[in-house]
Design an enzyme around this catalytic site. Structure first.
Site, PDB file in Angstrom:
ATOM      1  CG  MET A   1      -8.288  -5.843   9.585  1.00 16.73           C
ATOM      2  SD  MET A   1      -7.005  -7.123   9.509  1.00 16.73           S
ATOM      3  CE  MET A   1      -6.652  -7.360  11.248  1.00 16.73           C
ATOM      4  CD  GLU A   2      -5.534  -1.587   8.845  1.00 16.98           C
ATOM      5  OE1 GLU A   2      -5.074  -2.702   9.139  1.00 16.98           O
ATOM      6  OE2 GLU A   2      -6.108  -1.352   7.750  1.00 16.98           O
TER       7      GLU A   2
ATOM      8  CG  ASP B   1     -10.927  -9.753  -0.428  1.00 11.36           C
ATOM      9  OD1 ASP B   1     -10.665  -8.547  -0.303  1.00 11.36           O
ATOM     10  OD2 ASP B   1     -10.891 -10.545   0.526  1.00 11.36           O
TER      11      ASP B   1
ATOM     12  N   GLY C   1     -12.147  -5.693   2.148  1.00 14.56           N
ATOM     13  CA  GLY C   1     -13.085  -6.678   1.638  1.00 14.56           C
ATOM     14  C   GLY C   1     -14.426  -6.017   1.387  1.00 14.56           C
TER      15      GLY C   1
ATOM     16  CD  GLU D   1      -2.778  -1.278   2.420  1.00 13.49           C
ATOM     17  OE1 GLU D   1      -3.835  -1.931   2.371  1.00 13.49           O
ATOM     18  OE2 GLU D   1      -2.349  -0.769   3.478  1.00 13.49           O
TER      19      GLU D   1
END
Length: 230
Positions: free
Chosen positions: A173-174, A197, A77, A11
């Site tokens: 997750m962040e 995904d 996701g 990233e």
């Protein structure tokens, strides 16, 4: 100065390769890259995955560099309402793995006591990035990003999240953790995710692996272009 936070190497690589590196510094294993692109000065940090890593990194960035705005970018996701390669701009970020309710209190799922249920991105940044993507013919959706310390690849688990928090477009997750710190420090914030995904009953881990590099590069290119317009 503009702050950018991403979680993993894939990233941040595009930024490092496509900007002028002025300086790097290491603050207790958090590496900051002081970059320049045209007339824009950028502080880039790799946080590592998860809420604690993200919170620690954004706090260090604010204390040390005092950026005017912070952009959190990365992959996520997606639900079936989005497609791989789409961008999701989080106008609202929520925690899906926080639950402070009990028989003694009645807190909404996702709400940390004393804080808002939803943390919001700066509305002007959201609108400007959305318009920038439209001009460049990039599909960019605006909606809710749900955050937690779990790599969601199981559709049953995702269904449980969706029952608690409606209208989610993506899970990561962040985002909410960084948004919370920015909220507490009153720093304008924007979270943008590229969908790597789609989480369905037929989910395969290979989908994430195959799409991660392309999704990261595509989003990084647009973020860098956007930064040069603000």
């Amino acid at each position: 100065m503009i702050g950018i936070i991403a979680a993993i190497d894939e990233e941040i690589d595009f930024f490092i390769k496509n900007t002028e590196i002025i300086e790097t510094s290491n603050d207790n294993n958090v590496i900051f890259y002081y970059l320049k692109k045209e007339n824009r000065h950028i502080i880039l940090a790799k946080s590592g995955a998860g809420k604690v890593n993200a919170s620690m990194t954004v706090t260090k960035m604010i204390d040390k560099y005092k950026p005017e705005i912070i952009i959190n970018r990365g992959i996520a996701g997606g639900l079936e309402t989005v497609e791989v390669g789409n961008f999701v701009t989080g106008n609202k970020m929520v925690y899906y793995d926080v639950n402070m309710s009990s028989h003694r209190s009645n807190h909404q799922h996702g709400k940390v006591r004393g804080l808002p249920l939803e943390f919001t991105s700066d509305s002007k940044l959201v609108a400007n990035f959305y318009n920038f993507c439209n001009e460049n013919k990039i599909t960019s959706l605006v909606g809710i990003i749900a955050t937690g310390d779990y790599f969601v690849s199981n559709s049953t688990y995702l269904d449980n999240i969706s029952r608690e928090i409606s209208n989610i477009l993506a899970v990561d997750m962040e985002s909410a953790a960084i948004a919370q710190v920015c909220y507490l420090h009153n720093v304008p914030f924007l979270s943008v995710r590229a969908i790597s995904d789609i989480i369905t009953t037929s989910y395969k881990n290979e989908e994430f692996t195959l799409n991660i590099k392309n999704a990261c590069c595509k989003l990084a290119e647009q973020i860098l272009g956007y930064i040069c317009t603000i």
